[in-house]
Design a protein around this motif. Structure first.
Motif, mmCIF file in Angstrom:
data_model
loop_
_atom_site.group_PDB
_atom_site.id
_atom_site.type_symbol
_atom_site.label_atom_id
_atom_site.label_comp_id
_atom_site.label_asym_id
_atom_site.label_seq_id
_atom_site.Cartn_x
_atom_site.Cartn_y
_atom_site.Cartn_z
ATOM 1 N N ASP A 2 73.399 -7.905 96.618
ATOM 2 C CA ASP A 2 73.578 -7.803 98.070
ATOM 3 C C ASP A 2 74.984 -8.235 98.468
ATOM 4 O O ASP A 2 75.644 -7.580 99.284
ATOM 5 N N ARG B 128 76.354 -7.069 101.995
ATOM 6 C CA ARG B 128 75.209 -7.515 102.792
ATOM 7 C C ARG B 128 75.066 -9.033 102.641
ATOM 8 O O ARG B 128 74.128 -9.549 102.037
ATOM 9 N N ASP C 229 71.912 -10.901 104.029
ATOM 10 C CA ASP C 229 70.763 -10.729 103.141
ATOM 11 C C ASP C 229 70.918 -11.593 101.887
ATOM 12 O O ASP C 229 69.951 -12.189 101.400
#
Length: 762
Positions: A566, A571, A574
Motif C-alpha cells: 500500500d 496509499r 491504508d
C-alpha cells in the motif's frame, strides 16, 4: 515512499515462509514463518475444428520475466487471451472447436445466418442515433446460448471476420472458470491491462482497475470479446466509452441493464452442418454408407456441437463400429430425467463416452472436477489419480481424443459444458474422504513443483538446490528458463488453486504452504516489484487463513507485507491502518521483531504524511525496543531516522544528537559507508543551525570516512557541501577547488548530486 516502508517482504515476518510440522487440522506443515528461509470452441451454431491463433493462454507468447529489472513477463499480442480468463472455456472443445483427428486447419460449420445477422446489427442505427445523438459508448453484440452450443466459436468467427475494422486488435477476456466460478474482476481487468502493456498498481480495487481499462480503450479502436458473462454489470464495468470500439459478449442468456442490445440466441446446428462436424471424426465412408444413422445421431444430439464431438470421439476410438451402432447406443440410454430438457442431449452423449471408460480412467476423469481453473497437466492428473506422470499424460491424451478435455498448451482443460457433469458424478460416486485426499495430493504436488521452481534460481550447491535434488526427476526443472516458462504458463491455475484452497478452509496448512511457495517462486523469477499485483492478493489470502486460525504471527506478517505494498503505491493512509493492525497482531503473538518492525513502519507512514512529530515519537518507541534487545545495527539506523524527523521539524539540537548517536552506532558495528553518510547528515544539521565552522570540520571528517569506504559519489557530494560552506565563510578560492575535485570524481562538468536523509540504509 517513506524510508522504512520497504516494498520487499521481510524474511523474518514474511507471510509466506512456513516450515513443516504436525498440525491440528491433519495437514502436513505448521506454517510458522521461518527466519532462515485461439479459441476454437464449438459455438451454438458454429463449430471450429482447431484452436484459432492466440492460443489458450494469453501469457504463452509472453517474454520471460527479468527479476533484475523488475519486469513482469512480456505482454502477448492483442490477439491473445487474458491470463486465467481465456474465452471459450465452455465450448471451444466440446462445443466443436476441435474436430476429428484428421482436421489440421480451423474449420467453421454452419451459423451463416447468425453471422449475417450479427454483422448487420453493427450497421443498424442504435437508440442514440435515432434520437440524433452520437453514441457515447461502444456497441454491444450479445451471443446467448447454453455452454456447449458453440457460442464462443461463433464469437471467435465473428471476430475474425471483423478484425480488419479494428486496427488496434482483438482483446479477449473470460469472466467465469469452466466450472462456473466467476473470475475476479480484478484479475480480468489486470489481464486486459497487461495485454495493453499498462502497469496496474498492486492492491487496486475493481473500480480503479476497470476505470483504467475503460480509459485505455477510449483512445483505441479494438474489438473486445467478453466470454462467459454471468451478469450485465460485468460487461458494463468494461464497456469502453468509445463508439469506435465493439464489444462481443457471450453469455447463457440475455443481459438486462445494457441498453440497445439484441441477443443472438443459439440452438443446435442444422442437420447438414452437424453431419459435417461428425464426419471430421468418422471419415466420409462411414457416413456415406449410412446417412440416415448420421441424421439420427444429429437429431439425438439436438444438433449441439458439444454432444456431437463426444459421439464423434467415441466413434473415432472404435474404427470397427458403424454410425448406426452409435445411434442405437444413444437411443438405448435411459432418459436423464434429472437434467432439464435442453441439457439432455449433452448429458446422454457424455454418458455414452463415460460408461465406455475403464474404471481407473473414469475415476481420474471425475477427479478432474478438482482441477483449479478447470485445467490439469500430467502432474496434476497424476497426483489426483495416484498414478505415474507418463500414465497420466497418456490418459489425458486419450480423454482429449474422446472430446472429454481439450489441449491448452502443456495442460488440458475441462470444457465448461462438462464441468458440472463431472462434479455431479464425483460427488455422487466418490467418498468425501477420497476426494479430500486427492485434492491434498494435488496441492502437495503443486507445492513441490513451486519449491523446485524457486530452487533452480539458487546457486549450485545451495541448501535449496540440494533439497530439490532429492525430489523425483519429473518434479525438477532443467534450467531457470524452463522453470520461468512453467510459472508463466501456469500462473492462472496457480492463483486459482490458492484461492480455492483458502476458500475451502479444510486444508489450511497446505494452503499456507502453497501460498508460501508461490510467493517465493514469483519473487525469484519476476522480482518483488514486478510481481507486486500477484503478491498483494496472495498476502491477502494468508491474512484470511491467519485470521480464521488465530495465527497472530502470520497475521502480523501478512499485514506488514500488505501495508508495504500500500505504501509503495501511495496509499499511505491504508498502509498506516494496516501497520497499526500488524502491531496489535505482533503484540498478541509476543513477537518482538514484528512489533518493532510495525512501530518503525508506523513512524515511516507518519513521516510520509508530513507528521514529523508523530514520526519521531514512533521511531523513539521502536528504538527503545531495539536497544532493549541489543540489536545495534537496527539501533543505529533508527537513530538516523530520528535525526531526519527532528531535522525536518526544526529541532536541530535533538537532530544533531541523534545523528551523532547513529555515527557511534555504525562505528560500533563496523559499517564505514553508513558512518560516513550519518556524519554527512550531522554536517547538514550544523549548516541548517547556522554553525558553518562546525559544519566544515564535520564535512572534512565525513570526507575522510567516505574516502576510506570507497564511496566516490558520497565523497563528491561532501566536496560540494564543503564548497558551499566555504562560500558562506568567505573563501571562494577554496570553494572552487573543492567543486573542481567533485566534478572530477563524478566525471561531469555539472553535478547536482546531493545526499539526503532518505539515502540512509533502512
Amino acid at each position: 515512499m517513506a524510508p522504512g516502508l520497504s516494498p520487499v517482504p521481510d524474511e523474518r515476518v514474511a507471510s509466506a515462509t512456513p516450515t513443516t510440522a504436525p498440525c491440528a487440522d491433519g495437514s502436513c506443515g505448521a506454517g510458522v514463518p521461518d527466519p532462515a528461509s485461439g479459441t476454437g470452441s464449438g459455438g451454438p451454431d458454429a463449430v471450429e475444428v482447431a484452436d484459432v491463433a492466440g492460443g489458450a493462454d494469453a501469457s504463452r507468447d509472453a517474454g520471460e520475466a527479468n527479476p533484475a529489472s523488475g519486469t513482469r513477463p512480456g505482454a502477448a499480442s492483442d490477439a491473445d487471451h487474458v491470463p486465467g480468463a481465456e474465452p471459450g472455456s465452455d465450448d471451444r472443445h466440446v462445443g466443436g472447436a476441435q474436430g476429428g483427428p484428421g482436421c489440421k486447419e480451423p474449420v467453421f460449420f454452419g451459423r451463416q445466418r447468425e453471422l449475417k445477422a450479427l454483422a448487420a446489427d453493427i450497421e443498424q442505427a442504435g437508440l442514440d442515433t435515432l434520437a440524433g445523438r452520437k453514441a457515447p459508448r461502444a456497441r454491444v453484440l450479445l451471443i446467448a446460448g447454453r455452454p456447449g452450443t458453440g457460442r464462443t466459436a461463433l464469437a471467435e468467427q465473428l471476430a475474425r471476420t471483423l478484425a480488419d475494422r479494428y486496427p488496434d486488435g482483438i482483446l479477449r477476456v473470460r469472466l467465469a472458470e469452466p466450472g462456473g466460478r466467476p473470475v475476479p474482476m480484478e484479475e480480468a481487468a489486470r489481464g486486459l491491462l497487461d495485454r495493453l502493456r499498462i502497469t496496474s498498481p498492486p492492491g487496486a480495487g475493481d473500480d480503479e482497475l476497470t476505470e483504467m481499462v475503460r480509459e485505455a480503450l477510449a483512445v483505441r479502436r479494438v474489438l473486445l470479446l467478453v466470454d462467459d458473462v454471468t451478469e450485465a454489470e460485468q460487461v458494463d464495468l468494461l464497456l469502453p466509452q468509445n463508439p469506435d470500439c465493439l464489444v462481443v459478449a457471450v453469455s447463457r442468456g440475455p443481459l438486462t441493464g445494457i441498453p440497445d442490445v439484441r441477443p443472438c440466441t443459439l440452438g443446435g446446428l442444422d442437420a447438414k452442418s452437424a453431419i459435417e462436424l461428425l464426419t471430421t471424426f468418422t471419415g466420409s465412408v462411414r457416413i456415406t454408407v449410412d446417412p440416415q444413422a448420421a441424421e439420427a445421431i444429429a437429431e439425438e444430439c439436438g444438433g449441439e456441437p458439444a454432444a456431437l464431438v463426444l459421439v464423434g470421439g467415441w466413434l473415432a476410438a472404435r474404427p470397427g463400429a458403424s454410425v448406426a451402432d452409435a445411434a442405437k447406443r444413444l437411443r438405448g440410454l435411459p432418459p436423464d430425467e434429472e437434467h432439464p430438457t435442453g441439457a439432455r442431449p449433452l448429458a446422454r452423449a457424455f454418458r455414452l463416452v463415460y460408461e465406455s471408460l475403464p474404471q481407473s480412467a473414469a475415476r481420474t476423469l471425475r477427479l478432474l472436477a478438482l482441477a483449479p481453473a478447470g485445467r490439469a497437466d500430467a502432474h496434476a492428473a497424476s497426483a489426483l489419480s495416484g498414478g505415474s506422470v507418463p500414465a497420466a499424460q497418456e490418459m489425458l491424451e486419450r480423454f482429449a481424443a474422446l472430446g472429454l478435455v481439450r489441449p491448452a498448451g502443456s495442460s488440458f482443460e475441462v470444457p465448461g459444458a462438462l464441468a458440472p457433469l463431472l462434479r455431479t458424478l464425483m460427488e455422487s460416486t466418490d467418498r468425501p474422504a477420497e476426494v479430500q485426499l486427492a485434492r491434498a495430493r494435488m496441492l502437495e504436488r503443486t507445492v513441490r513443483r513451486l519449491q523446485a521452481c524457486r530452487a533452480v534460481t539458487e546457486p549450485e550447491g545451495s541448501p535449496a538446490r540440494r533439497k530439490v535434488a532429492a525430489l523425483p526427476r519429473a518434479l525438477r526443472f532443467s534450467s531457470p528458463g524452463a522453470a520461468a516458462e512453467w510459472l508463466r504458463a501456469s500462473r492462472s491455475e496457480l492463483l486459482a488453486s490458492a484461492r480455492l484452497v483458502v476458500d475451502d478452509g479444510e486444508l489450511d496448512t497446505l494452503a499456507r504452504r502453497l501460498v508460501a511457495a508461490l510467493v517465493r517462486a514469483l519473487a525469484a523469477h519476476w522480482g518483488t516489484e514486478a510481481a507486486a499485483p500477484e503478491l498483494y492478493g496472495l498476502h491477502q489470502l494468508v491474512l484470511d487463513v491467519a485470521e480464521r486460525r488465530g495465527l497472530h504471527r502470520e497475521q502480523a506478517a501478512a499485514l506488514l507485507n500488505l501495508a508495504d505494498l500500500d505504501a509503495q503505491t501511495g496509499r499511505t493512509a491504508d498502509a498506516l491502518a494496516r501497520y497499526r493492525a500488524a502491531l496489535d497482531a505482533g503484540r498478541a503473538a509476543n513477537d518482538p521483531y514484528a512489533t518493532g518492525r510495525a512501530m518503525e513502519s508506523v513512524g515511516g507512514a507518519h513521516q510520509e504524511m508530513g507528521d514529523w512529530q508523530r514520526a519521531a515519537d514512533w521511531y523513539g518507541r521502536a528504538l527503545a525496543q531495539r536497544q532493549a534487545r541489543g540489536e545495534h545495527a537496527d539501533e543505529a539506523r533508527l537513530y538516523g531516522r530520528l535525526g531526519a524527523a527532528y531535522t525536518h521539524s526544526g529541532r536541530y539540537g535533538e537532530a544533531l544528537r541523534s545523528w551523532r548517536a547513529a555515527v557511534a552506532g555504525y562505528r560500533r558495528v563496523g559499517d564505514l559507508p553508513s558512518q560516513a553518510r550519518a556524519l554527512s547528515e550531522a554536517a547538514r544539521v550544523q549548516e541548517y543551525a547556522g554553525r558553518p565552522e562546525e559544519c566544515l570540520r564535520t564535512c572534512q571528517e565525513a570526507m575522510e570516512l567516505a574516502r576510506r569506504a570507497g564511496e566516490v559519489r558520497l565523497h563528491a557530494a561532501l566536496q560540494l557541501r564543503l564548497a558551499d560552506t566555504l562560500d558562506r565563510l568567505g573563501d571562494p578560492a577554496a570553494a572552487r577547488l573543492h567543486r573542481s575535485a567533485a566534478e572530477r570524481m563524478l566525471g561531469t562538468e555539472d553535478s547536482t548530486y546531493e545526499i539526503r536523509g532518505s539515502a540512509l540504509k533502512d
